[in-house]
Write a protein that holds these residues in place. Structure first.
Motif, PDB file in Angstrom:
ATOM      1  N   ALA A 147       0.835  -1.210   0.000  1.00  0.00           N
ATOM      2  CA  ALA A 147       0.000   0.000   0.000  1.00  0.00           C
ATOM      3  C   ALA A 147       0.865   1.254   0.000  1.00  0.00           C
ATOM      4  CB  ALA A 147      -0.930  -0.012   1.211  1.00  0.00           C
ATOM      5  N   GLN A 148       1.961   1.195   0.743  1.00  0.00           N
ATOM      6  CA  GLN A 148       2.842   2.370   0.808  1.00  0.00           C
ATOM      7  C   GLN A 148       3.510   2.609  -0.550  1.00  0.00           C
ATOM      8  OE1 GLN A 148       6.545   2.052   2.683  1.00  0.00           O
ATOM      9  NE2 GLN A 148       6.787   4.250   2.852  1.00  0.00           N
ATOM     10  N   ILE A 149       3.998   1.523  -1.167  1.00  0.00           N
ATOM     11  CA  ILE A 149       4.652   1.641  -2.476  1.00  0.00           C
ATOM     12  C   ILE A 149       3.657   2.161  -3.512  1.00  0.00           C
ATOM     13  CG2 ILE A 149       5.604   0.290  -4.397  1.00  0.00           C
ATOM     14  CD1 ILE A 149       6.885  -1.540  -2.245  1.00  0.00           C
ATOM     15  N   GLU A 150       2.477   1.570  -3.512  1.00  0.00           N
ATOM     16  CA  GLU A 150       1.491   1.955  -4.531  1.00  0.00           C
ATOM     17  C   GLU A 150       1.017   3.394  -4.322  1.00  0.00           C
ATOM     18  OE1 GLU A 150      -1.384  -1.225  -4.548  1.00  0.00           O
ATOM     19  OE2 GLU A 150      -0.042  -2.517  -5.728  1.00  0.00           O
ATOM     20  N   GLY A 151       0.944   3.796  -3.050  1.00  0.00           N
ATOM     21  CA  GLY A 151       0.546   5.175  -2.786  1.00  0.00           C
ATOM     22  C   GLY A 151       1.545   6.162  -3.373  1.00  0.00           C
ATOM     23  N   LEU A 152       2.839   5.937  -3.080  1.00  0.00           N
ATOM     24  CA  LEU A 152       3.869   6.865  -3.551  1.00  0.00           C
ATOM     25  C   LEU A 152       4.007   6.792  -5.076  1.00  0.00           C
ATOM     26  CD1 LEU A 152       6.058   8.917  -2.915  1.00  0.00           C
ATOM     27  CD2 LEU A 152       7.671   7.022  -2.601  1.00  0.00           C
ATOM     28  N   THR A 153       4.024   5.565  -5.612  1.00  0.00           N
ATOM     29  CA  THR A 153       4.169   5.412  -7.061  1.00  0.00           C
ATOM     30  C   THR A 153       2.998   6.064  -7.791  1.00  0.00           C
ATOM     31  OG1 THR A 153       5.150   3.262  -6.598  1.00  0.00           O
ATOM     32  CG2 THR A 153       4.629   3.724  -8.871  1.00  0.00           C
ATOM     33  N   GLY A 154       1.810   5.890  -7.223  1.00  0.00           N
ATOM     34  CA  GLY A 154       0.627   6.466  -7.863  1.00  0.00           C
ATOM     35  C   GLY A 154       0.719   7.985  -7.937  1.00  0.00           C
ATOM     36  N   VAL A 155       1.218   8.594  -6.867  1.00  0.00           N
ATOM     37  CA  VAL A 155       1.328  10.062  -6.860  1.00  0.00           C
ATOM     38  C   VAL A 155       2.389  10.509  -7.864  1.00  0.00           C
ATOM     39  CG1 VAL A 155       2.000  12.060  -5.465  1.00  0.00           C
ATOM     40  CG2 VAL A 155       0.518  10.285  -4.486  1.00  0.00           C
ATOM     41  N   ILE A 156       3.550   9.837  -7.862  1.00  0.00           N
ATOM     42  CA  ILE A 156       4.635  10.245  -8.775  1.00  0.00           C
ATOM     43  C   ILE A 156       4.194  10.043 -10.233  1.00  0.00           C
ATOM     44  CG2 ILE A 156       6.982   9.687  -9.546  1.00  0.00           C
ATOM     45  CD1 ILE A 156       7.595   8.951  -6.593  1.00  0.00           C
ATOM     46  N   ASN A 157       3.563   8.894 -10.508  1.00  0.00           N
ATOM     47  CA  ASN A 157       3.092   8.656 -11.877  1.00  0.00           C
ATOM     48  C   ASN A 157       2.076   9.711 -12.300  1.00  0.00           C
ATOM     49  OD1 ASN A 157       4.694   6.449 -12.323  1.00  0.00           O
ATOM     50  ND2 ASN A 157       3.096   4.929 -11.992  1.00  0.00           N
ATOM     51  N   ALA A 158       1.206  10.080 -11.372  1.00  0.00           N
ATOM     52  CA  ALA A 158       0.193  11.091 -11.713  1.00  0.00           C
ATOM     53  C   ALA A 158       0.854  12.425 -12.026  1.00  0.00           C
ATOM     54  CB  ALA A 158      -0.804  11.239 -10.561  1.00  0.00           C
ATOM     55  N   GLU A 159       1.937  12.728 -11.297  1.00  0.00           N
ATOM     56  CA  GLU A 159       2.649  13.981 -11.568  1.00  0.00           C
ATOM     57  C   GLU A 159       3.283  13.944 -12.956  1.00  0.00           C
ATOM     58  OE1 GLU A 159       3.835  15.002  -6.914  1.00  0.00           O
ATOM     59  OE2 GLU A 159       5.283  13.957  -8.190  1.00  0.00           O
ATOM     60  N   ASP A 160       3.929  12.820 -13.292  1.00  0.00           N
ATOM     61  CA  ASP A 160       4.526  12.713 -14.629  1.00  0.00           C
ATOM     62  C   ASP A 160       3.435  12.738 -15.700  1.00  0.00           C
ATOM     63  OD1 ASP A 160       7.373  12.578 -14.424  1.00  0.00           O
ATOM     64  OD2 ASP A 160       7.157  10.647 -13.439  1.00  0.00           O
ATOM     65  N   ARG A 161       2.385  11.983 -15.464  1.00  0.00           N
ATOM     66  CA  ARG A 161       1.320  11.897 -16.462  1.00  0.00           C
ATOM     67  C   ARG A 161       0.720  13.278 -16.762  1.00  0.00           C
ATOM     68  NH1 ARG A 161      -4.209   8.249 -16.535  1.00  0.00           N
ATOM     69  NH2 ARG A 161      -5.103   9.355 -18.289  1.00  0.00           N
ATOM     70  N   ARG A 162       0.410  14.006 -15.690  1.00  0.00           N
ATOM     71  CA  ARG A 162      -0.201  15.327 -15.887  1.00  0.00           C
ATOM     72  C   ARG A 162       0.728  16.218 -16.700  1.00  0.00           C
ATOM     73  NH1 ARG A 162      -1.888  15.795 -10.970  1.00  0.00           N
ATOM     74  NH2 ARG A 162       0.022  16.723 -10.157  1.00  0.00           N
ATOM     75  N   GLY A 163       2.017  16.189 -16.355  1.00  0.00           N
ATOM     76  CA  GLY A 163       2.968  17.047 -17.050  1.00  0.00           C
ATOM     77  C   GLY A 163       3.188  16.626 -18.498  1.00  0.00           C
ATOM     78  N   LEU A 164       3.329  15.332 -18.716  1.00  0.00           N
ATOM     79  CA  LEU A 164       3.668  14.870 -20.065  1.00  0.00           C
ATOM     80  C   LEU A 164       2.463  14.957 -21.001  1.00  0.00           C
ATOM     81  CD1 LEU A 164       6.006  11.901 -19.122  1.00  0.00           C
ATOM     82  CD2 LEU A 164       6.582  14.286 -19.625  1.00  0.00           C
ATOM     83  N   GLU A 165       1.261  14.800 -20.463  1.00  0.00           N
ATOM     84  CA  GLU A 165       0.083  15.000 -21.301  1.00  0.00           C
ATOM     85  C   GLU A 165      -0.051  16.482 -21.684  1.00  0.00           C
ATOM     86  OE1 GLU A 165      -3.276  13.152 -19.364  1.00  0.00           O
ATOM     87  OE2 GLU A 165      -2.647  11.148 -20.025  1.00  0.00           O
ATOM     88  N   ALA A 166       0.403  17.341 -20.789  1.00  0.00           N
ATOM     89  CA  ALA A 166       0.406  18.768 -21.129  1.00  0.00           C
ATOM     90  C   ALA A 166       1.403  19.037 -22.257  1.00  0.00           C
ATOM     91  CB  ALA A 166       0.743  19.603 -19.893  1.00  0.00           C
TER      92      ALA A 166
END
Ligand code: FES
Ligand SMILES: [Fe+2]
Length: 389
Positions: A330-349
């Motif tokens: 849960a801890q890994i998925e929580g952190l990975t999910g946030v980091i991926n969301a940050e990359d995704r938001r930026g790269l889709e922009a």
């Protein structure tokens, strides 16, 4: 000069696919210019077609970890640059790379994802295939004397397992998977990859060209912009990278950690405790170390403007004994999910701007040597050089 005139001067030239690929040759020079790719390289349908044939139909693509294919019937299904692919664990205990498209009338046999199945049954007219791609049964076909069940089987792809990581090559006659990864093997000896278990895995879809995602993965520079509260605090040694372009396949990115990792289960040297390795495996795979935790990631094109992000986190089996694995996951998925969301938001922009007439090639920072290493390997592959193993 009026704003309109300025825009006219800076509009990107309309280059043909041939001219765009020719532009890549400058990255093959010993002193390549520190300049980003021509924007049209992300939008040209012709270039994407060439990428499909020159890269993705002949390269080894990282698709998962063997823990996802542990027992007979386990399978992974995805598309690689538009090509449906399944990897199965057969009753024979072997991994099989298959084209999961029914030989009757082209129905997909599995949906993208993974799971366990006893066979591959087509939902259209119920033809059934074994996990090795051979035909098990075809309904109501006895009256067709031209149909020979023995001739009917799913096309196969090459599959390789490397220290628990699973790779597939759409060219069934691809050269064997070996050689170029020896440097990774050597440098990861103390990480005991074979004894690691996958604690967590994920797939996401990002709406951007695969190269936008891959070039981002070749630099830490963006931690200051996209990840101020997640990745940046981990970069205690700064955002510089030591880049070793070992081969057309492997680029090693070494990032110092200001605070060495504490280790309990792996015999890491002091130097290994003080560095984060990221081994980028052309075209789109990577393995990264964070002390005793390893992450793999693969940025697989679905189409010209969509990328599937596949990844997993591995830990030493001994570290999980007696531990609350669910809490760790849960801890890994929580952190990975946030980091991926940050990359995704930026790269889709970023993707949203690549079709602008006024975007241009940009000057790169000295903090981005890894990006140039990726461009060089891209140039090699697109201009007829080797694509790796
Ligand atoms: S398309 Fe698969 S059985 Fe007809
Ligand atoms: Fe990032």
């Amino acid at each position: 000069m009026s704003p309109t005139e300025t825009a006219r001067v800076t509009a990107s030239p309309d280059l043909s696919a041939t001219e765009l690929v020719a532009e890549l040759r400058q990255y093959l020079r010993p002193d390549p210019p520190a300049i980003s790719l021509p924007p049209q390289l992300f939008t040209s349908p012709e270039v994407y077609e060439w990428e499909r044939t020159r890269i993705f139909q002949r390269s080894w693509i990282l698709v998962g970890h063997v823990d996802q294919l542990a027992v007979p019937g386990d399978y992974l299904a995805l598309t690689i640059a538009g090509e449906p692919v399944a990897i199965t664990r057969g009753r024979d205990g072997l991994l099989h790379g298959l084209s999961p498209v029914c030989r009757h009338r082209m129905m997909p046999l599995v949906e993208p994802g993974g799971g366990n199945t006893k066979d591959l049954t087509c939902s259209y007219h119920l033809w059934r295939y074994n996990l090795d791609g051979t035909l098990l049964a075809a309904t109501h076909m006895r009256g067709n004397s031209d149909f020979d069940p023995a001739d009917c089987r799913l096309p196969t792809f090459a599959v390789a397992q490397w220290h628990g990581l699973v790779f597939v090559n759409l060219d069934a006659d691809a050269p064997a998977f070996d050689g170029d990864l020896s440097v990774v093997e050597r440098e990861m000896t103390n990480y005991h990859l074979d004894e690691m278990v996958q604690v967590s895995s994920w797939t996401e879809e990002w709406n951007c060209n695969w190269k936008i995602a891959v070039e981002n993965g070749h630099e830490n520079y963006h931690a200051i912009g996209f990840h101020p509260d997640t990745v940046k605090p981990l970069m205690t040694g700064g955002i510089d990278m030591d880049v070793h372009a070992d081969s057309p396949l492997v680029t090693r990115l070494l990032s110092p950690t200001g605070t060495p990792f504490e280790t309990t289960f792996l015999p890491l040297t002091e130097a290994e405790k003080s560095v984060m390795y990221s081994f980028r495996m052309f075209p789109c795979g990577a393995v990264a170390t964070f002390g005793e935790s390893i992450a793999w990631i693969s940025l697989v094109p679905i189409s010209i403007d969509r990328t599937q992000v596949r990844g997993g986190t591995l830990m030493p089996a001994a570290a999980l004994e007696g531990a609350d694995v669910a809490a760790i996951r849960a801890q890994i998925e929580g952190l990975t999910g946030v980091i991926n969301a940050e990359d995704r938001r930026g790269l889709e922009a970023v993707q949203s701007t690549v079709g602008s007439r006024f975007v241009q090639r940009g000057h790169l920072s000295p903090k981005e040597p890894g990006v140039l290493a990726f461009y060089r390997n891209l140039a090699l592959a697109m201009t007829g050089g080797t694509t790796g193993v």
